[in-house]
Each structure stands twice: as structure tokens, then as C-alpha cells.
Write a protein that holds these residues in place. Structure first.
Motif, PDB file in Angstrom:
ATOM      1  N   MET A   1     -74.161  -6.277  -7.048  1.00  0.00           N
ATOM      2  CA  MET A   1     -73.355  -7.476  -6.856  1.00  0.00           C
ATOM      3  C   MET A   1     -72.629  -7.385  -5.532  1.00  0.00           C
ATOM      4  O   MET A   1     -72.121  -6.319  -5.170  1.00  0.00           O
ATOM      5  N   SER A   2     -72.573  -8.509  -4.799  1.00  0.00           N
ATOM      6  CA  SER A   2     -71.858  -8.490  -3.533  1.00  0.00           C
ATOM      7  C   SER A   2     -71.545  -9.911  -3.089  1.00  0.00           C
ATOM      8  O   SER A   2     -72.186 -10.872  -3.500  1.00  0.00           O
ATOM      9  N   LEU A   3     -70.529 -10.005  -2.233  1.00  0.00           N
ATOM     10  CA  LEU A   3     -70.129 -11.264  -1.628  1.00  0.00           C
ATOM     11  C   LEU A   3     -70.154 -11.104  -0.122  1.00  0.00           C
ATOM     12  O   LEU A   3     -69.662 -10.113   0.424  1.00  0.00           O
ATOM     13  N   SER A   4     -70.712 -12.084   0.574  1.00  0.00           N
ATOM     14  CA  SER A   4     -70.677 -12.114   2.022  1.00  0.00           C
ATOM     15  C   SER A   4     -69.449 -12.900   2.453  1.00  0.00           C
ATOM     16  O   SER A   4     -69.173 -13.983   1.927  1.00  0.00           O
ATOM     17  N   VAL A   5     -68.681 -12.355   3.387  1.00  0.00           N
ATOM     18  CA  VAL A   5     -67.444 -12.995   3.839  1.00  0.00           C
ATOM     19  C   VAL A   5     -67.772 -13.964   4.969  1.00  0.00           C
ATOM     20  O   VAL A   5     -68.171 -13.555   6.063  1.00  0.00           O
ATOM     21  N   LEU A   6     -67.608 -15.255   4.709  1.00  0.00           N
ATOM     22  CA  LEU A   6     -67.894 -16.278   5.705  1.00  0.00           C
ATOM     23  C   LEU A   6     -66.661 -16.618   6.532  1.00  0.00           C
ATOM     24  O   LEU A   6     -66.750 -16.891   7.728  1.00  0.00           O
ATOM     25  N   ARG A   7     -65.517 -16.622   5.875  1.00  0.00           N
ATOM     26  CA  ARG A   7     -64.255 -16.947   6.533  1.00  0.00           C
ATOM     27  C   ARG A   7     -63.167 -16.219   5.762  1.00  0.00           C
ATOM     28  O   ARG A   7     -63.245 -16.071   4.546  1.00  0.00           O
ATOM     29  N   ILE A   8     -62.134 -15.738   6.447  1.00  0.00           N
ATOM     30  CA  ILE A   8     -61.153 -14.900   5.775  1.00  0.00           C
ATOM     31  C   ILE A   8     -59.779 -15.084   6.410  1.00  0.00           C
ATOM     32  O   ILE A   8     -59.666 -15.345   7.622  1.00  0.00           O
ATOM     33  N   GLY A   9     -58.740 -14.965   5.603  1.00  0.00           N
ATOM     34  CA  GLY A   9     -57.377 -15.027   6.104  1.00  0.00           C
ATOM     35  C   GLY A   9     -57.045 -13.812   6.959  1.00  0.00           C
ATOM     36  O   GLY A   9     -57.763 -12.812   6.957  1.00  0.00           O
ATOM     37  N   PRO A  10     -55.931 -13.857   7.695  1.00  0.00           N
ATOM     38  CA  PRO A  10     -55.627 -12.791   8.663  1.00  0.00           C
ATOM     39  C   PRO A  10     -55.103 -11.497   8.044  1.00  0.00           C
ATOM     40  O   PRO A  10     -55.026 -10.486   8.743  1.00  0.00           O
ATOM     41  N   ALA A  11     -54.735 -11.513   6.784  1.00  0.00           N
ATOM     42  CA  ALA A  11     -54.098 -10.324   6.199  1.00  0.00           C
ATOM     43  C   ALA A  11     -54.716  -9.992   4.844  1.00  0.00           C
ATOM     44  O   ALA A  11     -54.027  -9.906   3.833  1.00  0.00           O
ATOM     45  N   CYS A  12     -56.036  -9.803   4.833  1.00  0.00           N
ATOM     46  CA  CYS A  12     -56.755  -9.462   3.602  1.00  0.00           C
ATOM     47  C   CYS A  12     -57.284  -8.036   3.715  1.00  0.00           C
ATOM     48  O   CYS A  12     -57.968  -7.705   4.688  1.00  0.00           O
ATOM     49  N   THR A  13     -56.977  -7.210   2.743  1.00  0.00           N
ATOM     50  CA  THR A  13     -57.408  -5.817   2.762  1.00  0.00           C
ATOM     51  C   THR A  13     -57.915  -5.408   1.392  1.00  0.00           C
ATOM     52  O   THR A  13     -57.564  -6.008   0.373  1.00  0.00           O
ATOM     53  N   VAL A  14     -58.748  -4.371   1.367  1.00  0.00           N
ATOM     54  CA  VAL A  14     -59.211  -3.797   0.102  1.00  0.00           C
ATOM     55  C   VAL A  14     -58.131  -2.860  -0.410  1.00  0.00           C
ATOM     56  O   VAL A  14     -57.625  -1.999   0.324  1.00  0.00           O
ATOM     57  N   GLU A  67     -76.094 -12.285  -4.516  1.00  0.00           N
ATOM     58  CA  GLU A  67     -76.818 -12.114  -5.770  1.00  0.00           C
ATOM     59  C   GLU A  67     -75.882 -12.511  -6.890  1.00  0.00           C
ATOM     60  O   GLU A  67     -74.718 -12.832  -6.646  1.00  0.00           O
ATOM     61  N   ARG A  68     -76.374 -12.535  -8.113  1.00  0.00           N
ATOM     62  CA  ARG A  68     -75.490 -12.911  -9.219  1.00  0.00           C
ATOM     63  C   ARG A  68     -74.320 -11.936  -9.292  1.00  0.00           C
ATOM     64  O   ARG A  68     -74.517 -10.719  -9.325  1.00  0.00           O
ATOM     65  N   THR A  69     -73.109 -12.461  -9.302  1.00  0.00           N
ATOM     66  CA  THR A  69     -71.915 -11.636  -9.161  1.00  0.00           C
ATOM     67  C   THR A  69     -70.825 -12.118 -10.116  1.00  0.00           C
ATOM     68  O   THR A  69     -70.569 -13.316 -10.242  1.00  0.00           O
ATOM     69  N   GLY A 119     -66.086  -3.278  -9.103  1.00  0.00           N
ATOM     70  CA  GLY A 119     -65.128  -2.865  -8.087  1.00  0.00           C
ATOM     71  C   GLY A 119     -65.725  -2.843  -6.699  1.00  0.00           C
ATOM     72  O   GLY A 119     -66.901  -2.525  -6.518  1.00  0.00           O
ATOM     73  N   ILE A 120     -64.930  -3.185  -5.698  1.00  0.00           N
ATOM     74  CA  ILE A 120     -65.412  -3.173  -4.313  1.00  0.00           C
ATOM     75  C   ILE A 120     -65.683  -1.728  -3.900  1.00  0.00           C
ATOM     76  O   ILE A 120     -64.834  -0.849  -4.037  1.00  0.00           O
ATOM     77  N   ASP A 121     -66.864  -1.498  -3.368  1.00  0.00           N
ATOM     78  CA  ASP A 121     -67.337  -0.139  -3.079  1.00  0.00           C
ATOM     79  C   ASP A 121     -67.078   0.205  -1.613  1.00  0.00           C
ATOM     80  O   ASP A 121     -68.005   0.380  -0.828  1.00  0.00           O
ATOM     81  N   GLY A 122     -65.782   0.320  -1.237  1.00  0.00           N
ATOM     82  CA  GLY A 122     -65.432   0.666   0.128  1.00  0.00           C
ATOM     83  C   GLY A 122     -65.399   2.169   0.340  1.00  0.00           C
ATOM     84  O   GLY A 122     -65.668   2.965  -0.564  1.00  0.00           O
ATOM     85  N   ASP A 145     -68.245  -9.456   7.135  1.00  0.00           N
ATOM     86  CA  ASP A 145     -68.280  -8.281   6.267  1.00  0.00           C
ATOM     87  C   ASP A 145     -68.980  -8.629   4.953  1.00  0.00           C
ATOM     88  O   ASP A 145     -69.079  -9.800   4.568  1.00  0.00           O
ATOM     89  N   ARG A 146     -69.429  -7.599   4.261  1.00  0.00           N
ATOM     90  CA  ARG A 146     -69.990  -7.778   2.921  1.00  0.00           C
ATOM     91  C   ARG A 146     -69.178  -6.943   1.949  1.00  0.00           C
ATOM     92  O   ARG A 146     -68.966  -5.749   2.170  1.00  0.00           O
ATOM     93  N   LEU A 147     -68.708  -7.586   0.889  1.00  0.00           N
ATOM     94  CA  LEU A 147     -67.965  -6.893  -0.158  1.00  0.00           C
ATOM     95  C   LEU A 147     -68.962  -6.487  -1.238  1.00  0.00           C
ATOM     96  O   LEU A 147     -69.330  -7.287  -2.108  1.00  0.00           O
ATOM     97  N   SER A 148     -69.428  -5.254  -1.141  1.00  0.00           N
ATOM     98  CA  SER A 148     -70.387  -4.743  -2.120  1.00  0.00           C
ATOM     99  C   SER A 148     -69.640  -4.116  -3.278  1.00  0.00           C
ATOM    100  O   SER A 148     -68.544  -3.568  -3.117  1.00  0.00           O
ATOM    101  N   ALA A 149     -70.246  -4.176  -4.457  1.00  0.00           N
ATOM    102  CA  ALA A 149     -69.607  -3.658  -5.661  1.00  0.00           C
ATOM    103  C   ALA A 149     -70.398  -2.503  -6.228  1.00  0.00           C
ATOM    104  O   ALA A 149     -71.607  -2.372  -6.002  1.00  0.00           O
TER     105      ALA A 149
END
Length: 332
Positions: A1-14, A67-69, A119-122, A145-149
Motif C-alpha cells: 500500500m502506498s500514496l504518491s504525494v502530489l501536493r503537500i503543506g509546508p510543515a508535514c512530517t512523518v 494501489e488499494r490502500t 504504517g508509513i515505512d520511513g 515523495d511516496r508514502l509507502s506502508a
């Protein structure tokens, strides 16, 4: 499962629950500003609260499922939709490949959280995936970025009753190392003062403002630097309280009038600019009992989730519900 980041705020962190045991090396805990939100997301997705999520300060972004997430949305309520259709906050949802999740500005509170099933797999560093920007560990999430789980499975379409912690309120505190340096009149005035969260705030701490004179301690210029932790309330040179948060420094010489209980730190961190706060001193025995009750509440969250849409077959007292309202007589 993963999400591709298309647009993001200035203060987002894992962020996850943070890293402990490194204060003597100058590294504070970091981790989610609102740990209750992590536990809520875990309950909604049927996974461990130690898993990492995306912390969004004030503004979210746009994400596409590759993918399905499975996702869950917790913390400060934000405007959210999937392919233009509004979705419920404090709930879990499923995205099919290609669907787009849009998260806007916070409606109330400060920090919203996007959880992914598994969970995000950073990158792991010293036992945590949390970014700690003041220590130059990790970075903000960027478009592209890609947020993979990690691996994980569980139900979706669940919701939790939101906890009311997004508009300020009462913060319970215990005496700190330098509390005796403040005379009783100053302590009484501190407990009876209504404060507002000022504009100076980030993951290191938040300044409070109030009418009237500031709060000073005896001999405060001679205080040696000592270890400090999130929740400590320092009095700056102007006499304004400053509540320290997860990325605070590990030592400091400003006098500390009190320390916010860990169970009330989510309320402190989620207070928006201009939100009103008051402090209530409790004894150490009371603080221990309150924290134990908070830990118990966290452990019970998985039992409190309920379906977004209830199946009538699962409602034992269905006949007691008014399922149709606003009817009128066709013959009147």
C-alpha cells in the motif's frame, strides 16, 4: 500500500511515538505532537499505535493511491475528500488505485494525521521513524515523495467518537524544579489567569499571552541550566509562559513554573492560535492516577470503534429508532 504525494503543506512530517533514552546525548523525544491521534488511527485500522503516520500542521495536501490502500484520518479535523466526495474525519476508509485524497486546512485544532494501513515505512533512526527537524533528523514531506506502508491488513469503514481537545481548555500541571522560586501570590495569579496561545508556536514549543504583568521567579538570573522535557512551562525574560513540545531542547536555564501532565499535552499542542488555556495544579499522586486513567483510555480505544454505516441486523433495538421523520398526512 502506498500514496504518491502530489501536493503537500509546508510543515508535514512523518511521526510515530518518538525516541526515548537520549536526553543525556542532547536529543529530545520528538514524535507526534498529539499521541492520542496516533492511538486513534491505530484503533481505526486495527494496528499498533507505534506505527508512523503523516503529521500535518494546519494544512494537508493531495495524495494519489498507487494501489488499494487503507487510510485513517485523525487529530485536528481538516477538510477532506476522495475524488471530490467529502469523507468523514476520525474514521478509516479504503482508496482504490488511482483515487485521489485531498486534505485541506484545519477546521479547528492544529495537527491532523493521515495514517496508512501497515504504517508509513520511513527510515528508522535510533528506534524511531520520527522526523526531528531541529536535530536535522529527517525532513518535511515534499511533493513527489511516496508514502509507502509496511505489511498490514484490517477492516475499514470504521469511526471513533472524536475527543474534544481542539479549542483549548484546562491543562493540569504539577510543580516543577523551580516552582518554589515563585511566591504564592504569583502561583495563585498564574492558576487564575486565562491565557491565549500566541502566534509563536511550532513543534519546539508554544508561547502564551495574557493581560497584566508577567510571571517572574526569585533569583531567576542565577538558575543553572538543567534537563527539561516536553510539558515543562518556562518563563521567558518577558514573563510569558512557554509550553515545551516534542522537539524542545534538552536543557535550559529559564525558570519552570510547572509541568503539563503528559495526558494533557495533546490538548496543549492542538490549541489553535488565539485559543484560551488555563492551568490547574494537581498533586503528584493525582497526576499518577490521571496518567494511569489516560493509559487505560488509550488501551480501550479499539473496543470503541463502530461502523460508519450500521447494518440494521446488528441493531438489537431497531424498533426504538425513528427511521423516518417529517411525514405528513396525504389526506389533511
Amino acid at each position: 500500500m502506498s500514496l504518491s504525494v502530489l501536493r503537500i503543506g509546508p510543515a508535514c512530517t512523518v511521526q510515530d511515538l518518538g525516541r526515548t533514552g537520549y536526553l543525556d546525548q542532547g536529543l529530545s523525544r520528538s514524535g507526534a505532537a498529539d499521541i492520542l491521534a496516533l492511538h486513534e488511527g491505530a484503533a481505526l485500522l486495527g494496528q499498533a499505535p507505534a506505527l508512523a503516520a503523516l503529521e500535518m500542521a494546519g494544512l494537508g495536501g493531495e495524495f494519489e493511491a498507487t494501489e488499494r490502500t487503507r487510510i485513517a484520518l485523525t487529530g485536528a479535523p481538516m477538510q477532506a475528500s476522495v475524488d471530490g466526495n467529502p469523507v468523514i474525519w476520525n474514521a478509516s476508509h479504503e482508496l482504490d488505485a488511482g483515487q485521489r485524497l485531498t486534505i485541506g486546512a484545519a477546521i479547528c485544532g492544529t495537527y491532523g494525521y493521515l495514517h496508512i494501513g501497515g504504517g508509513i515505512d520511513g527510515d528508522m533512526f535510533l528506534g524511531s521513524r520520527s522526523a526531528h527537524l531541529t536535530a536535522k533528523i529527517g525532513r518535511t514531506v515534499q511533493a513527489g515523495d511516496r508514502l509507502s506502508a509496511g505489511a498490514g491488513s484490517g477492516a475499514v469503514g470504521l469511526k471513533l467518537q472524536p475527543d474534544d481537545r481542539f479549542s483549548g481548555g484546562v491543562l493540569r500541571v504539577v510543580a516543577s524544579f523551580q516552582t518554589p522560586l515563585f511566591d504564592q501570590d504569583t502561583l495563585d495569579r498564574f492558576a487564575n489567569t486565562q491565557f491565549q496561545r500566541g502566534g509563536r508556536a511550532n513543534r519546539m514549543g508554544m508561547q502564551l499571552e495574557s493581560a497584566g504583568e508577567g510571571f517572574t521567579a526569585k533569583g531567576q538570573l542565577n538558575i543553572l541550566s538543567e534537563v527539561i522535557t516536553p510539558g515543562d512551562i518556562q518563563m521567558t525574560g518577558t514573563g510569558n509562559p512557554f509550553i515545551l513540545l516534542p522537539e524542545c531542547q534538552t536543557t535550559g536555564g529559564y525558570p519552570r513554573i510547572a509541568t503539563v501532565l503528559p495526558c494533557d499535552l495533546p490538548r496543549a499542542a492542538q490549541t489553535p492560535a488565539g485559543g484560551q488555556l488555563r492551568f490547574q495544579f494537581v498533586t503528584m499522586d493525582e497526576a499518577v492516577a490521571l496518567h494511569a486513567a489516560f493509559q487505560g483510555d488509550l488501551s480501550r480505544l479499539p473496543t470503541q470503534v463502530e461502523p460508519l454505516i450500521r447494518d440494521p441486523h446488528d441493531i438489537p433495538d431497531l424498533l426504538s429508532y425513528q427511521l423516518v421523520g417529517g411525514m405528513i398526512s396525504a389526506t389533511d
